[in-house]
Design a protein around this motif. Structure first.
Motif, PDB file in Angstrom:
ATOM      1  N   LYS A  84       0.803  -1.221   0.000  1.00 18.03           N
ATOM      2  CA  LYS A  84       0.000   0.000   0.000  1.00 18.03           C
ATOM      3  C   LYS A  84       0.840   1.276   0.000  1.00 18.03           C
ATOM      4  O   LYS A  84       0.347   2.329  -0.407  1.00 18.03           O
ATOM      5  N   ASN A  85       2.090   1.219   0.470  1.00 14.24           N
ATOM      6  CA  ASN A  85       2.865   2.449   0.619  1.00 14.24           C
ATOM      7  C   ASN A  85       3.642   2.829  -0.636  1.00 14.24           C
ATOM      8  O   ASN A  85       4.508   3.694  -0.607  1.00 14.24           O
ATOM      9  N   SER A  86       3.345   2.196  -1.773  1.00 16.43           N
ATOM     10  CA  SER A  86       3.981   2.552  -3.041  1.00 16.43           C
ATOM     11  C   SER A  86       3.073   3.498  -3.824  1.00 16.43           C
ATOM     12  O   SER A  86       1.842   3.372  -3.787  1.00 16.43           O
ATOM     13  N   SER A  99      -5.172   2.652  -0.006  1.00 14.10           N
ATOM     14  CA  SER A  99      -4.361   3.743   0.543  1.00 14.10           C
ATOM     15  C   SER A  99      -4.831   5.042  -0.103  1.00 14.10           C
ATOM     16  O   SER A  99      -4.177   5.596  -0.995  1.00 14.10           O
ATOM     17  N   LYS A 144      -1.009  11.001  -4.121  1.00 20.62           N
ATOM     18  CA  LYS A 144       0.343  10.477  -4.308  1.00 20.62           C
ATOM     19  C   LYS A 144       0.881  10.905  -5.664  1.00 20.62           C
ATOM     20  O   LYS A 144       0.137  10.967  -6.649  1.00 20.62           O
ATOM     21  N   TYR A 158       2.295  -4.691   7.670  1.00 25.54           N
ATOM     22  CA  TYR A 158       2.764  -3.365   8.063  1.00 25.54           C
ATOM     23  C   TYR A 158       2.796  -3.247   9.580  1.00 25.54           C
ATOM     24  O   TYR A 158       2.028  -3.895  10.287  1.00 25.54           O
ATOM     25  N   ASN A 216       7.872  -2.882   7.188  1.00 23.33           N
ATOM     26  CA  ASN A 216       6.882  -3.610   6.399  1.00 23.33           C
ATOM     27  C   ASN A 216       7.526  -4.751   5.625  1.00 23.33           C
ATOM     28  O   ASN A 216       8.720  -4.707   5.301  1.00 23.33           O
ATOM     29  N   ASP A 272      14.462   5.972   3.784  1.00 19.73           N
ATOM     30  CA  ASP A 272      13.955   4.605   3.660  1.00 19.73           C
ATOM     31  C   ASP A 272      15.083   3.671   3.246  1.00 19.73           C
ATOM     32  O   ASP A 272      15.959   4.053   2.452  1.00 19.73           O
ATOM     33  N   SER A 297       3.620  11.679  -0.893  1.00 25.27           N
ATOM     34  CA  SER A 297       2.211  11.403  -0.589  1.00 25.27           C
ATOM     35  C   SER A 297       1.775  12.268   0.583  1.00 25.27           C
ATOM     36  O   SER A 297       2.581  12.629   1.448  1.00 25.27           O
TER      37      SER A 297
END
Length: 549
Positions: A38-40, A54, A58, A447, A453, A490, A548
């Motif tokens: 989901k975090n892409s 999500s 973004k 997550y 994650n 990251d 995002s």
């Protein structure tokens, strides 16, 4: 060489599908996993259902290039003349093509050894051929223990005046590996050839030098059928528009622009013309390689003309020749995606769909490989042919689902499933249409609120690689990785494996600084030697970034 590299950089061989591919740096550095991630920012590419899973605004961009090679480097080092020389050396030793002395020495050594081990039973008042003596010996030794015969043959070979020292060393080393049950002696019974060994099978491990030569020949025959080199560049930019209130009312939307170049060069060998049949001294001989050993025996001109690798390279008929195929395939896509969340007691189900306006520009070329082929001229023709490209357009459809589990111990577990190009979009090209077959992939992600994650994906379908080699080139990826997210920084690591390609484990990693600066790298653990330098058989580099809010 410079022209060859230029053509490779802009050519792709046609095939009936594309791989699932990689878009975006987060997934690329986590073993290619993205279907449930989901975090892409590139949910629009991996799974349109991720848009509502999500629901944020973004923005992301990603540019990259990867190269994948299989046996092409080995093909560049093929020495057909050495292959022919190896077979001819065996012919001279066992069949007398270079003069009767050698073969007379071998057959005489076997004949005398049979007389010695058979004793008085060898005569019985009649003159027997060597083949008849061998059959009598095998019949009297049904236990398969032929050591006394082997020792006598070695002794006679060592004392022979008809053989060179090199031939003596070869024959004495392989004698113990000869399959006497299938050994066939000529002795005037095979056409006009006298005192020949018309068929002999030698087990592996009998002679290290012979094993190495046969291994090289087998490698070449395999590489001629199973090869490709792909240069792929997938690039994209995406904008997702969403928020939790908007998603609850009408859903989440996204739009993007993807541009990809698929480049390939591969050799398509005529599978019916790969046998190692040679002509020597007016006669024809074939060498066959199996898992257990090597069989050498007589052949004929018809098989030589129709099935020999050597003859095929001398044939001026390009219709039956081995050929090099090259195609350029540039694909641009404008995807528009929509997703909506459906709430249930113990989880949320997200359903998404993306429609893609797809445009292609392609060109395919073919070069027949014969001893008359002028590769400089052919390369010049290919460069000139690039102005005769074919353009086409199509529509593509992707559908996906993401289920977010809402249970106390599994609150951050997400499952994903996607089907891409479900309508099989097809594009006209120069030699053959290019059809992108449907692709299916499943994924899982976990997550934590601390920024850690995990994600894992698996291809449910075998996807065709763009290649034109004799054997169909398939790809089926499995992979995953872990990500560590801190404010402004990251770090991601992972690994993936192509179950249909022998390129080893592919290690992945990536780093992001301040969101907009992101680098991801993928490299296989299996290497190919190119002019003394090791190069990964699969190598990918991506640069990008995302925001995002």
């Amino acid at each position: 060489m410079r022209k060859f590299l230029y053509v490779l950089a802009t050519c792709a061989t046609s095939m009936y599908a594309l791989e699932f591919g990689t878009m975006g740096n987060v997934s690329a550095s986590m073993g290619g996993a993205g279907v449930a991630l989901k975090n892409s920012a590139f949910g629009l590419y991996y799974n349109p259902a991720l848009l509502s899973a999500s629901p944020k605004v973004k923005f992301g961009y990603s540019v990259g290039v990867n190269i994948q090679e299989k046996n092409i480097a080995q093909l560049a080092t093929i020495d057909i003349a050495n292959m022919q020389k190896t077979a001819q050396n065996l012919a001279q030793t066992f069949s007398g093509t270079g003069g009767s002395g050698a073969v007379d020495g071998v057959v005489s050594a076997i004949d005398k050894a049979l007389d010695s081990v058979l004793g008085s039973s060898a005569g019985s008042g009649q003159t027997q051929t060597t083949q008849q003596k061998l059959e009598a010996y095998i019949q009297s030794n049904k236990n398969g223990n032929y050591n006394n015969l082997i020792d006598k043959i070695k002794e006679n070979i060592t004392n022979s005046n008809s053989l060179t020292n090199v031939q003596k060393d070869l024959i004495t080393s392989v004698t113990g590996g000869i399959d006497f049950d299938t050994l066939q002696m000529g002795n005037g019974t095979t056409g006009s050839i006298t005192n020949t060994i018309s068929s002999i099978t030698i087990g592996k491990g009998s002679d290290k030098g012979l094993d190495k030569s046969m291994s090289d020949i087998a490698m070449v025959q395999n590489a001629l059928q199973d090869n490709h080199m792909n240069l792929v560049s997938q690039n994209g930019i995406v904008l997702q528009l969403g928020s939790r209130p908007l998603n609850d009312m009408i859903g989440t939307f996204a739009v993007g622009l993807f541009g990809s170049l698929y480049s390939n060069i591969s050799l398509n060998a005529n599978a019916d013309r790969l046998r190692l049949i040679i002509e020597a001294g007016g006669q024809y001989y074939e060498l066959k390689i199996t898992d257990d050993g090597y069989t050498y025996g007589l052949s004929n001109q018809t098989d030589y003309d129709q099935h020999s690798l050597i003859a095929s390279l001398q044939d001026t008929n390009t219709q039956n020749a081995h050929s090099i195929y090259m195609t350029s395939f540039v694909l641009s896509e404008i995807p528009v995606g929509y997703a909506r969340t459906f709430y249930f007691k113990n989880g949320n189900l997200n359903i998404g769909i993306a429609g893609k306006l797809m445009n292609s520009v392609s060109m395919q070329s073919k070069i027949a490989i014969t001893t008359k082929t002028n590769f400089n001229t052919e390369m010049n023709k290919i460069v000139q042919d690039f102005k005769n490209t074919t353009m086409d357009k199509a529509i593509g459809v992707d559908v996906g689902a993401v289920y977010e589990i809402d249970l106390p111990k599994f609150r951050y577990l997400t499952l994903g499933l996607v089907g891409k190009n479900l309508n099989s979009p097809t594009f006209t090209s120069t030699l053959q249409d290019i059809t992108i077959k449907p692709q299916a992939r499943a994924g899982i992600a976990y997550y934590t609120q601390s920024g850690f994650n995990l994600a894992f994906d698996v291809d449910l379908t075998q996807n065709d690689i763009i290649a034109f080699s004799t054997k169909d080139q398939k790809s089926q990826m499995v992979g995953g990785g872990a990500g560590f997210m801190w404010k402004g920084f990251d770090l991601r690591l992972g690994a993936m494996k192509d179950l249909r390609q022998d390129n080893g484990l592919i290690l992945t990693g990536g780093i992001n600084v301040l969101g907009l600066i992101d680098i991801a790298l993928q490299s296989s653990t299996k290497f190919t030697d190119i002019q003394g330098y090791p190069m990964p058989q699969y190598l990918s580099l991506r640069v990008g970034g995302s925001l995002s809010w």
